[in-house]
Motif scaffolding. Structure first.
Motif, PDB file in Angstrom:
ATOM      1  N   GLY A  16     -14.042  19.763  45.676  1.00 19.05           N
ATOM      2  CA  GLY A  16     -14.774  18.565  46.008  1.00 19.05           C
ATOM      3  C   GLY A  16     -13.677  17.791  46.816  1.00 19.05           C
ATOM      4  N   PRO A  17     -13.724  16.434  46.622  1.00 21.14           N
ATOM      5  CA  PRO A  17     -12.912  15.512  47.515  1.00 21.14           C
ATOM      6  C   PRO A  17     -11.280  15.813  47.237  1.00 21.14           C
ATOM      7  CG  PRO A  17     -14.617  14.419  46.492  1.00 21.14           C
ATOM      8  CD  PRO A  17     -14.786  15.838  45.860  1.00 21.14           C
ATOM      9  N   ARG A  18     -10.539  15.654  48.280  1.00 20.12           N
ATOM     10  CA  ARG A  18      -9.132  15.800  48.159  1.00 20.12           C
ATOM     11  C   ARG A  18      -8.612  14.827  47.063  1.00 20.12           C
ATOM     12  NH1 ARG A  18      -4.666  17.057  52.428  1.00 20.12           N
ATOM     13  NH2 ARG A  18      -2.701  16.172  51.162  1.00 20.12           N
ATOM     14  N   ASP A  19      -8.043  15.529  46.305  1.00 17.49           N
ATOM     15  CA  ASP A  19      -7.167  14.916  44.883  1.00 17.49           C
ATOM     16  C   ASP A  19      -5.714  15.291  45.003  1.00 17.49           C
ATOM     17  OD1 ASP A  19      -6.181  13.612  42.527  1.00 17.49           O
ATOM     18  OD2 ASP A  19      -8.368  13.594  41.702  1.00 17.49           O
ATOM     19  N   ASP A  20      -4.992  14.778  45.558  1.00 14.00           N
ATOM     20  CA  ASP A  20      -3.685  15.348  45.550  1.00 14.00           C
ATOM     21  C   ASP A  20      -2.842  15.488  43.784  1.00 14.00           C
ATOM     22  OD1 ASP A  20      -3.582  15.859  48.128  1.00 14.00           O
ATOM     23  OD2 ASP A  20      -2.165  14.273  48.563  1.00 14.00           O
ATOM     24  N   ALA A  21      -3.036  14.472  43.197  1.00 16.92           N
ATOM     25  CA  ALA A  21      -2.473  14.241  41.905  1.00 16.92           C
ATOM     26  C   ALA A  21      -3.055  15.428  40.964  1.00 16.92           C
ATOM     27  CB  ALA A  21      -2.930  12.896  41.324  1.00 16.92           C
ATOM     28  N   ALA A  22      -4.429  15.733  40.882  1.00 15.51           N
ATOM     29  CA  ALA A  22      -4.844  16.646  40.423  1.00 15.51           C
ATOM     30  C   ALA A  22      -4.829  18.034  40.683  1.00 15.51           C
ATOM     31  CB  ALA A  22      -6.633  16.607  40.357  1.00 15.51           C
ATOM     32  N   ALA A  23      -4.518  18.245  42.130  1.00 16.03           N
ATOM     33  CA  ALA A  23      -4.044  19.380  42.703  1.00 16.03           C
ATOM     34  C   ALA A  23      -2.417  19.751  42.135  1.00 16.03           C
ATOM     35  CB  ALA A  23      -4.347  19.525  44.022  1.00 16.03           C
ATOM     36  N   GLU A  24      -1.839  18.924  42.150  1.00 12.47           N
ATOM     37  CA  GLU A  24      -0.444  18.984  41.845  1.00 12.47           C
ATOM     38  C   GLU A  24      -0.326  19.684  40.215  1.00 12.47           C
ATOM     39  OE1 GLU A  24       1.331  15.667  42.902  1.00 12.47           O
ATOM     40  OE2 GLU A  24       1.325  15.947  45.203  1.00 12.47           O
ATOM     41  N   VAL A  25      -1.470  19.074  39.445  1.00 10.22           N
ATOM     42  CA  VAL A  25      -1.325  19.597  38.216  1.00 10.22           C
ATOM     43  C   VAL A  25      -1.855  20.839  38.042  1.00 10.22           C
ATOM     44  CG1 VAL A  25      -2.533  19.294  35.941  1.00 10.22           C
ATOM     45  CG2 VAL A  25      -1.941  17.238  37.066  1.00 10.22           C
ATOM     46  N   ILE A  26      -2.500  21.410  38.963  1.00  9.97           N
ATOM     47  CA  ILE A  26      -2.933  23.017  38.948  1.00  9.97           C
ATOM     48  C   ILE A  26      -1.912  23.570  39.474  1.00  9.97           C
ATOM     49  CG2 ILE A  26      -4.326  24.559  40.282  1.00  9.97           C
ATOM     50  CD1 ILE A  26      -5.938  22.789  38.256  1.00  9.97           C
ATOM     51  N   GLY A  27      -1.212  23.129  40.642  1.00  9.76           N
ATOM     52  CA  GLY A  27       0.014  23.940  40.860  1.00  9.76           C
ATOM     53  C   GLY A  27       1.208  23.841  40.070  1.00  9.76           C
ATOM     54  N   ALA A  28       1.237  22.833  39.155  1.00 11.03           N
ATOM     55  CA  ALA A  28       2.178  23.085  37.739  1.00 11.03           C
ATOM     56  C   ALA A  28       1.942  24.048  36.921  1.00 11.03           C
ATOM     57  CB  ALA A  28       2.476  21.522  37.354  1.00 11.03           C
ATOM     58  N   GLU A  29       0.849  24.130  36.592  1.00  7.62           N
ATOM     59  CA  GLU A  29       0.253  25.178  35.707  1.00  7.62           C
ATOM     60  C   GLU A  29       0.414  26.492  36.129  1.00  7.62           C
ATOM     61  OE1 GLU A  29      -3.259  24.445  33.445  1.00  7.62           O
ATOM     62  OE2 GLU A  29      -3.292  22.490  33.946  1.00  7.62           O
ATOM     63  N   VAL A  30       0.105  26.890  37.495  1.00  3.98           N
ATOM     64  CA  VAL A  30       0.356  28.042  37.997  1.00  3.98           C
ATOM     65  C   VAL A  30       1.925  28.516  38.122  1.00  3.98           C
ATOM     66  CG1 VAL A  30       0.157  29.576  40.131  1.00  3.98           C
ATOM     67  CG2 VAL A  30      -1.701  27.753  39.774  1.00  3.98           C
ATOM     68  N   GLU A  38       4.121  27.341  35.886  1.00  3.39           N
ATOM     69  CA  GLU A  38       4.332  27.594  34.516  1.00  3.39           C
ATOM     70  C   GLU A  38       3.927  29.034  34.131  1.00  3.39           C
ATOM     71  OE1 GLU A  38       2.753  26.098  30.270  1.00  3.39           O
ATOM     72  OE2 GLU A  38       2.422  24.717  31.857  1.00  3.39           O
ATOM     73  N   ILE A  39       2.897  29.489  34.462  1.00  7.82           N
ATOM     74  CA  ILE A  39       2.454  30.873  34.127  1.00  7.82           C
ATOM     75  C   ILE A  39       3.325  32.015  34.677  1.00  7.82           C
ATOM     76  CG2 ILE A  39       0.587  32.597  34.262  1.00  7.82           C
ATOM     77  CD1 ILE A  39      -1.389  30.278  33.854  1.00  7.82           C
ATOM     78  N   LEU A  40       3.665  31.454  36.093  1.00 10.99           N
ATOM     79  CA  LEU A  40       4.568  32.660  36.767  1.00 10.99           C
ATOM     80  C   LEU A  40       6.100  32.448  36.106  1.00 10.99           C
ATOM     81  CD1 LEU A  40       3.486  31.656  40.330  1.00 10.99           C
ATOM     82  CD2 LEU A  40       2.912  33.604  39.088  1.00 10.99           C
ATOM     83  N   GLN A  41       6.588  31.460  35.746  1.00  5.51           N
ATOM     84  CA  GLN A  41       7.882  31.410  35.309  1.00  5.51           C
ATOM     85  C   GLN A  41       7.980  32.102  33.972  1.00  5.51           C
ATOM     86  OE1 GLN A  41       8.837  27.334  35.883  1.00  5.51           O
ATOM     87  NE2 GLN A  41       9.770  27.746  37.884  1.00  5.51           N
ATOM     88  N   ALA A  42       6.673  31.844  32.976  1.00  3.31           N
ATOM     89  CA  ALA A  42       6.637  32.435  31.715  1.00  3.31           C
ATOM     90  C   ALA A  42       6.785  33.999  31.837  1.00  3.31           C
ATOM     91  CB  ALA A  42       5.540  32.250  30.935  1.00  3.31           C
ATOM     92  N   ALA A  43       6.389  34.418  32.858  1.00  2.97           N
ATOM     93  CA  ALA A  43       6.446  35.897  33.038  1.00  2.97           C
ATOM     94  C   ALA A  43       7.736  36.428  33.944  1.00  2.97           C
ATOM     95  CB  ALA A  43       5.352  36.487  33.951  1.00  2.97           C
ATOM     96  N   ASP A  44       8.700  35.287  34.073  1.00  4.41           N
ATOM     97  CA  ASP A  44      10.076  35.616  34.690  1.00  4.41           C
ATOM     98  C   ASP A  44       9.849  35.963  36.018  1.00  4.41           C
ATOM     99  OD1 ASP A  44      11.567  35.155  32.250  1.00  4.41           O
ATOM    100  OD2 ASP A  44      11.160  37.244  31.473  1.00  4.41           O
TER     101      ASP A  44
END
Length: 218
Positions: free
Chosen positions: A170-184, A186-192
């Motif tokens: 949908g429409p650009r939403d940098d704040a929401a996108a940055e939340v998605i990026g942070a969760e990605v 988090e998952i990658l770092q949890a796998a070392d």
């Protein structure tokens, strides 16, 4: 996996196929076959035959410095390159296992993963939209997407560096996108997996060095 296999080993070498009889790369016909095999973006290795037979029909245009390969010889060449891949890659690496699990882990958070689909970011996000639609039809509350396009997978094989894009539909939403990026992240770092990201919606996530080797069974 056994408990000791959950510890990520240090990456001390490049992809095994790079020193094989058919090193992956865009410059040679066999190299492109190896690159596709190593990337693992196929259901069956026979699926690659029509693709490379079509490429063989335009061989001189793309590989002017190589002896031409007849389209009828493509199945045998793919079989030879596959045998060499199987010789040098005898098990699936930790990093490949971790990245294989990424799609399910992201979907649990309402994030779809487009992996190796599309040539560039535009095509990858289009595929992500399709995956998002399918997930919604299956009752998943989709919040956003993550992607690595075909060139990203090639780069991962050749350099050990992976770029991941992400965003929201949908429409650009940098704040929401940055939340998605942070969760990605988090998952990658949890796998070392070694991961870097500036925190900006305009910046892709980078993982390196990775060893992305996939065993191809008979």
């Amino acid at each position: 996996m056994a408990e000791d296999e959950l510890i990520r080993p240090e990456v001390t070498r490049a992809h095994a196929t790079l020193t094989s009889a058919y090193p992956p790369g865009e410059e040679t016909f066999a190299g492109q076959i190896m690159l596709r095999l190593a990337g693992g973006i196929w259901e069956d290795t026979d699926d690659l035959i029509p693709e490379f037979q079509e490429l063989a029909e335009e061989f001189e245009e793309f590989f002017p410095d190589e002896p031409a390969v007849d389209s009828h010889a493509v199945p045998d060449l793919i079989a030879a390159v596959l045998a060499e891949h199987q010789r040098v890659v005898t098990e699936t690496s930790y990093d490949a296992i971790a990245l294989y699990a990424l799609a399910d882990l992201l979907l649990q958070r309402g994030i779809v993963l487009s992996w190796g689909e599309g040539f560039d970011s535009s095509e990858a996000t289009e595929q992500a939209a399709v995956l998002g639609k399918i997930a919604r039809e299956q009752g998943v509350s989709v919040r956003g997407y993550c992607y690595a396009h075909a060139q990203d997978i090639d780069r991962l094989i050749l350099t050990g560096r992976l770029y991941l894009g992400f965003g929201v539909f949908g429409p650009r939403d940098d704040a929401a996108a940055e939340v998605i990026g942070a969760e990605v992240v988090e998952i990658l770092q949890a796998a070392d997996l070694p991961t870097e990201w500036s925190g900006s919606a305009d910046a892709r996530i980078v993982c390196e060095p990775l060893l992305y080797e996939l065993e191809i069974e008979d």
